[in-house]
Design an enzyme around this catalytic site. Structure first.
Site, PDB file in Angstrom:
ATOM      1  N   TYR B  37       0.835  -1.338  -0.070  1.00 53.88           N
ATOM      2  CA  TYR B  37       0.071   0.100   0.185  1.00 53.88           C
ATOM      3  C   TYR B  37       0.849   1.266   0.020  1.00 53.88           C
ATOM      4  O   TYR B  37       2.133   1.321   0.625  1.00 53.88           O
ATOM      5  CB  TYR B  37      -0.766  -0.011   1.371  1.00 53.88           C
ATOM      6  CG  TYR B  37      -1.836  -0.970   1.165  1.00 53.88           C
ATOM      7  CD1 TYR B  37      -2.818  -1.056   0.386  1.00 53.88           C
ATOM      8  CD2 TYR B  37      -1.667  -1.829   2.586  1.00 53.88           C
ATOM      9  CE1 TYR B  37      -3.759  -2.350   0.679  1.00 53.88           C
ATOM     10  CE2 TYR B  37      -2.808  -2.977   2.589  1.00 53.88           C
ATOM     11  CZ  TYR B  37      -3.776  -2.969   1.890  1.00 53.88           C
ATOM     12  OH  TYR B  37      -4.772  -3.787   2.182  1.00 53.88           O
ATOM     13  N   HIS B 193     -12.990   2.359   5.637  1.00 50.32           N
ATOM     14  CA  HIS B 193     -12.041   1.419   5.305  1.00 50.32           C
ATOM     15  C   HIS B 193     -11.457   0.211   6.332  1.00 50.32           C
ATOM     16  O   HIS B 193     -10.374  -0.500   6.384  1.00 50.32           O
ATOM     17  CB  HIS B 193     -10.671   2.319   4.929  1.00 50.32           C
ATOM     18  CG  HIS B 193     -10.739   3.007   3.842  1.00 50.32           C
ATOM     19  ND1 HIS B 193     -11.103   4.413   3.815  1.00 50.32           N
ATOM     20  CD2 HIS B 193     -10.465   2.513   2.556  1.00 50.32           C
ATOM     21  CE1 HIS B 193     -11.257   4.799   2.335  1.00 50.32           C
ATOM     22  NE2 HIS B 193     -10.979   3.803   1.576  1.00 50.32           N
ATOM     23  N   ARG B 223      -5.313   7.809  -8.340  1.00 47.22           N
ATOM     24  CA  ARG B 223      -4.299   6.829  -7.918  1.00 47.22           C
ATOM     25  C   ARG B 223      -4.866   5.649  -8.414  1.00 47.22           C
ATOM     26  O   ARG B 223      -6.037   5.611  -9.006  1.00 47.22           O
ATOM     27  CB  ARG B 223      -4.401   6.797  -6.194  1.00 47.22           C
ATOM     28  CG  ARG B 223      -5.901   6.182  -5.623  1.00 47.22           C
ATOM     29  CD  ARG B 223      -5.595   6.212  -4.300  1.00 47.22           C
ATOM     30  NE  ARG B 223      -4.685   5.252  -3.662  1.00 47.22           N
ATOM     31  CZ  ARG B 223      -5.117   3.993  -3.332  1.00 47.22           C
ATOM     32  NH1 ARG B 223      -6.539   3.642  -3.310  1.00 47.22           N
ATOM     33  NH2 ARG B 223      -4.126   2.951  -2.875  1.00 47.22           N
ATOM     34  N   ASN B 225      -5.839   1.264  -7.818  1.00 48.89           N
ATOM     35  CA  ASN B 225      -6.034   0.392  -6.797  1.00 48.89           C
ATOM     36  C   ASN B 225      -6.053  -1.000  -7.849  1.00 48.89           C
ATOM     37  O   ASN B 225      -6.488  -0.851  -8.968  1.00 48.89           O
ATOM     38  CB  ASN B 225      -7.155   0.388  -5.989  1.00 48.89           C
ATOM     39  CG  ASN B 225      -7.090  -0.630  -4.879  1.00 48.89           C
ATOM     40  OD1 ASN B 225      -6.173  -1.099  -4.596  1.00 48.89           O
ATOM     41  ND2 ASN B 225      -7.915  -0.572  -3.763  1.00 48.89           N
ATOM     42  N   GLU B 265      -8.473  -0.448 -10.999  1.00 49.20           N
ATOM     43  CA  GLU B 265      -9.349   0.690 -10.543  1.00 49.20           C
ATOM     44  C   GLU B 265      -8.428   1.907 -10.531  1.00 49.20           C
ATOM     45  O   GLU B 265      -7.616   2.234  -9.977  1.00 49.20           O
ATOM     46  CB  GLU B 265     -10.063   0.412  -9.084  1.00 49.20           C
ATOM     47  CG  GLU B 265     -10.872  -0.491  -8.814  1.00 49.20           C
ATOM     48  CD  GLU B 265     -11.279  -0.747  -7.256  1.00 49.20           C
ATOM     49  OE1 GLU B 265     -12.245  -1.525  -7.078  1.00 49.20           O
ATOM     50  OE2 GLU B 265     -10.784   0.094  -6.584  1.00 49.20           O
ATOM     51  N   TYR B 316      -7.386 -10.753   1.393  1.00 54.09           N
ATOM     52  CA  TYR B 316      -8.156  -9.706   1.414  1.00 54.09           C
ATOM     53  C   TYR B 316      -8.801  -9.316  -0.042  1.00 54.09           C
ATOM     54  O   TYR B 316      -9.866  -9.284  -0.063  1.00 54.09           O
ATOM     55  CB  TYR B 316      -7.583  -8.566   1.790  1.00 54.09           C
ATOM     56  CG  TYR B 316      -8.499  -7.083   1.764  1.00 54.09           C
ATOM     57  CD1 TYR B 316      -9.506  -7.225   2.471  1.00 54.09           C
ATOM     58  CD2 TYR B 316      -8.041  -6.262   1.160  1.00 54.09           C
ATOM     59  CE1 TYR B 316     -10.426  -5.892   2.381  1.00 54.09           C
ATOM     60  CE2 TYR B 316      -8.781  -5.050   0.905  1.00 54.09           C
ATOM     61  CZ  TYR B 316      -9.888  -5.166   1.507  1.00 54.09           C
ATOM     62  OH  TYR B 316     -10.591  -3.682   1.210  1.00 54.09           O
ATOM     63  N   LYS B 317      -7.765  -9.455  -0.848  1.00 53.40           N
ATOM     64  CA  LYS B 317      -8.181  -9.437  -2.239  1.00 53.40           C
ATOM     65  C   LYS B 317      -8.963 -10.474  -3.004  1.00 53.40           C
ATOM     66  O   LYS B 317      -9.160 -10.496  -4.003  1.00 53.40           O
ATOM     67  CB  LYS B 317      -7.031  -9.061  -2.948  1.00 53.40           C
ATOM     68  CG  LYS B 317      -6.259  -7.372  -2.801  1.00 53.40           C
ATOM     69  CD  LYS B 317      -5.204  -7.028  -3.744  1.00 53.40           C
ATOM     70  CE  LYS B 317      -4.553  -5.628  -3.406  1.00 53.40           C
ATOM     71  NZ  LYS B 317      -5.508  -4.479  -3.769  1.00 53.40           N
TER      72      LYS B 317
END
Lengths: 321, 346, 202
Positions: B37, B193, B223, B225, B265, B316-317
């Site tokens: 991140y 979040h 940005r 993602n 994204e 998580y993804k």
């Protein structure tokens, strides 16, 4: 990361003496294009070239937020100040070219409020002029309580009464009239938010009274721009740029950094927004923290400084800038 | 459908395809061979001609089919588009931003004519011709945010700013990476979040929030993602997880190249002028592994990113289960050669 | 009598304190089950508040009913309601009639407190203006992300949604607006493979 938005090149379209103390200025874009629309409570920073000294003062926008033809501000003459308001009063004429920042709002309305109670003192009326226009357009419920020194110094009273009728309440110091705050705060329906803009004492009075009557802090809003105070000249070392500068008595640290050709972030230039927060690498002396941003602990630790309003006395100050 | 736009599906028979042109302009999100991140925001200024950054809102060959898919998602579940009552003004701000941008950037597809508050909007790809009164929701078939986001690719959330925080209080969310607008609406920045692992401890959200609170009108930022999706499914919603979850388990070594997609994204953030809210478009781009590996640098780099990512993030993804399959597919394309820094193809 | 210890906070979950007398023109208490003890503790030590206090009490799902003790406090208004749903019209009316200066206190289970805070927020008060003290059961109120139905008093994980019947695991993500945690299908990727339930929330 930069938050810089392009500045707005303008020409002064109108200068009106509102009363003995206040002048109103209207700006339009030099290229004839549209100004951005804005939200009530927003301010712009006006850049002035005061005979070689660059001044940048924040003023609340008071034109209609949906009016993209031009921006209007009102400036109260401050004889004791560093000269920004005197420059605006004495030197700014119709046709002059100036530069404005994009509007920034540090005093927004809470859109969820069931009712907005607006309390103004003197020149503190200006953000409310724009906010009331926006609330009116959206059908928001509001009430203004406006304290002025005398009828002659009651800027915009007639105009506001014409527009908003009984929702405007005016109080004249000269006649001993005073806002009955306790009664006012007691009778507001649940979900009311109160907003205050005016002299320091008035802001503190509204916060303290509301708290003592059980209003949650988050339902009480205020805006106070500090003018950078004058003081003794002092030396500062800027570690990242490898420069040493002297801050003159009537110059702010931020202005001195800019005058040395160093880019520094800012938004409000009045100690409120936090944007110019700078790390202190060494401090042999006393930082005069004049801002509303840093916590008391941060101020005591002397590890941060807000260069827009704060000053220094002592042997050495080194900043990470 | 015209020559400009594909006729394709994001469900059922999954006929979604990227043309050679779309592969070439795909926004590959990794500037280096590993991923962790970061706040990684940069000014959202116009980029190279033909790139996804060329315009404020990218309209590509998938536009018409994506909008058809969105309409289907909303018909099935209207809760995917919600706006708390105080957010209508921000909805108008968003409608203005999108209409003005698209009419300026794609005049052959979109037109906006304004006479005071009397507006006339023409959207040729979707065959829409709408006259309405700006700021009067009764003159549109939907609220302003829903109206314009039914005509704009990408998910959208609108954040109200107050009390030194950002509150997600309106949104159009049909192409999401497994989060629920209905559940999250009304939350502060950090509440929203909360489920993201590791990033809170890294103070990612403190720094991002501090930055965004100062975001200025006229200076949008962007940005990237990313995540992984099996089949070109736009609507990977938690609501429908029991429907699409099983498909994640049927991928094989023979089908991984065709079915496994990198999901990128492109997130942009815009301060809105009238409401002082922040608009957060989240634009989703999908590329199959077999298309992605046609660019040698991307193939090498993606292999290294997937190989080295912490398990917590892969979980998580949502791709920890298929990670071995993905690595087996990608490894032959990674000869160990050095890759050049940055996003470019070489 | 428990003053609940919580595991490290989930950023979306509210934190709870200890009720303390607020300054204000009127005082509204909403409690369930063991939450009555927190109300008694506060009002026993703040006699002056009683004449301006209104208590709405819902006995706990576990059978805990402390109505008698609350009634004995002698507040201006006391109302015992069989469920929060039954109390909601009264709560909504009280909030609609109230003025700024009203102090709101809630105590008991997380689900009840969150519903009170959500009602106060809908009436226009900032969320932070509601004082909360957790007492009693840690059972969770959980919204099924699939069918949107809310299941009350969830103690098991995974559990079966009381509306659609799916097996849900309880995700550590809390919506203050819905006053609920999130429940997500546990066997979506492997239908039928449901691990044994454990009692996670007592």
């Amino acid at each position: 990361m930069s938050v810089g938005a392009p500045k707005i090149p303008v020409v002064v379209a109108e200068v009106v003496a509102v009363n003995d103390l206040i002048k109103r200025f209207r700006f339009v874009r030099r290229d004839g294009g549209a100004m951005p629309v804005f939200s009530g409570g927003a301010h712009v920073v006006v850049e002035m070239d005061d005979h070689g000294t660059r001044r940048m003062n924040p003023y609340s926008l008071m034109s209609h937020p949906a009016d993209s033809a031009g921006f209007e501000i009102s400036v109260r003459r401050d004889e004791a100040g560093r000269g920004g308001s005197l420059y605006m009063h004495n030197h700014v004429r119709v046709g002059m070219e100036m530069v404005l920042s994009q509007p920034v709002n540090l005093f927004p309305l809470d859109a969820r409020a069931k009712k907005h109670l607006l309390i103004a003192g003197g020149i503190g009326i200006t953000p409310f002029v724009a906010q009331m226009a926006q609330l009116q357009a959206m059908g928001g419920r509001f009430e203004l309580h406006y304290s002025v020194r005398s009828p002659a110094l009651g800027a915009y009273v007639d105009r506001l009464r014409d527009h908003y009728g009984p929702r405007v309440h005016v109080y004249h110091d000269e006649f001993g009239e005073k806002i009955d705050l306790a009664t006012l705060l007691k009778s507001q329906p649940l979900g009311t938010h109160v907003y205050v803009c005016g002299p320091k004492g008035m802001i503190a009075w509204v916060h303290a009274t509301a708290r003592a009557m059980g209003w949650p802090d988050r339902a009480v809003h205020s805006e106070e721009f500090l003018a950078p105070p004058v003081g003794q000249a002092f030396e500062v070392q800027l570690a990242a740029s490898g420069k040493s500068i002297t801050v003159q008595p009537n110059q702010s640290l931020l202005e001195a950094i800019e005058a040395a050709g160093i880019e520094a972030p800012y938004l409000c230039r009045g100690g409120a927004c936090g944007q110019c927060e700078t790390d202190v690498l060494r401090c042999d002396g006393i930082i005069e923290h004049n801002d509303h941003w840093l916590t008391d602990d941060q101020k005591a630790s002397n590890t941060k400084i807000m260069p827009c309003v704060s000053r220094f006395r002592g042997a050495a100050l080194i900043l990470d800038r | 459908m015209s020559l400009d736009f594909n006729d394709e599906t994001f469900r059922g028979d999954f006929t979604y395809r990227n043309s050679a042109k779309a592969i070439k302009r795909f926004p590959f999100p990794f500037p280096e061979d590993s991923y962790m991140y970061s706040v990684n925001m940069e000014p959202h200024v116009p980029g190279a001609v033909g790139s996804v950054f060329e315009h404020m809102f990218d309209v590509d060959e998938h536009y018409v089919s994506e909008m058809r898919d969105r309409a289907q998602v909303l018909a099935d579940d209207p809760l995917r588009c919600q706006s708390l009552p105080h957010m209508e003004l921000a909805g108008w701000d968003l409608l203005e931003l999108i209409m003005v941008s698209k009419a300026r950037d794609y005049p052959h597809w979109f037109e906006l004519h304004r006479d005071g508050n009397q507006w006339h909007w023409i959207n040729r790809p979707l065959q829409i011709d709408q006259k309405f009164t700006f700021m009067d929701a009764s003159t549109l078939p939907y609220g302003p945010m829903e109206y314009i986001t039914r005509q704009t690719q990408g998910d959208f959330t609108l954040q109200d700013q107050r009390d030194d925080d950002l509150w997600i209080e309106a949104g159009m969310v049909t192409t999401q990476a497994d989060w629920s607008l209905d559940f999250d609406i009304g939350m502060s920045f950090k509440q929203w979040h909360a489920p993201v692992p590791l990033a809170h401890q890294m103070q990612i959200f403190d720094r991002a929030l501090k930055f965004l609170l100062k975001l200025q009108h006229g200076a949008p930022v962007r940005r990237f993602n990313w995540t992984m999706t099996v089949d070109p499914l736009l609507d990977t919603s938690p609501e429908n997880y029991p429907k699409w979850g099983p498909d994640k388990t049927t991928m094989t070594a023979e089908t991984v190249g065709r079915r496994q997609h990198l999901r990128v994204e492109l997130q942009t953030l815009h301060r809105l002028p009238r409401s002082n809210a922040i608009a957060f478009p989240i634009r989703c781009y999908l590329i199959s592994f077999q298309d992605l590996v046609t660019v040698p640098k991307w193939a090498r780099r993606l292999h290294r990113v997937v190989r080295d990512i912490p398990d917590e993030l892969a979980t998580y993804k949502g791709f920890i289960r298929n990670k071995p399959l993905m690595l087996d597919y990608l490894a032959p394309f990674d000869d160990g050669a050095a890759t050049s820094p940055g996003f470019g193809v070489e | 009598m428990t003053k609940t210890e919580f595991e490290p906070a989930i950023p979306s979950r509210p934190s709870y304190g200890v009720l303390s007398p607020g300054i204000g023109s009127a005082h509204l208490f909403v409690a369930d089950g063991e939450g009555a003890d927190a109300v008694c503790d506060l009002l026993s030590a703040a006699d002056g508040l009683k004449a301006a206090s209104h208590i709405i009490y819902v006995p706990g799902a576990n059978g805990c009913d402390k109505s008698t003790a609350l009634q004995a406090l002698g507040v201006a208004q006391f109302h015992r309601s069989p469920s929060f749903a039954a109390a909601l019209p009264r709560l909504t009316k009280v909030l609609a009639d109230a003025h700024m200066g009203l102090q709101i206190y809630t105590a008991g289970t997380e689900g009840l407190m969150a519903q009170v805070a959500a009602a106060a927020q809908a009436a226009g008060l900032p969320y932070e203006a509601v004082q909360m003290e957790h007492r009693g059961s840690l059972a969770r109120r959980v919204q099924c992300v699939h069918c949107k139905g809310v299941t009350e008093n969830v103690t098991l994980d995974p559990f079966q949604c009381s509306h659609c019947g799916l097996s849900l695991f309880v995700r550590d993500h809390f919506s203050r607006r819905l006053a609920a945690f999130q429940g997500v299908c546990i066997d979506a990727e492997d239908p039928g493979q449901i691990p044994a339930s454990v009692e996670r929330f007592k």
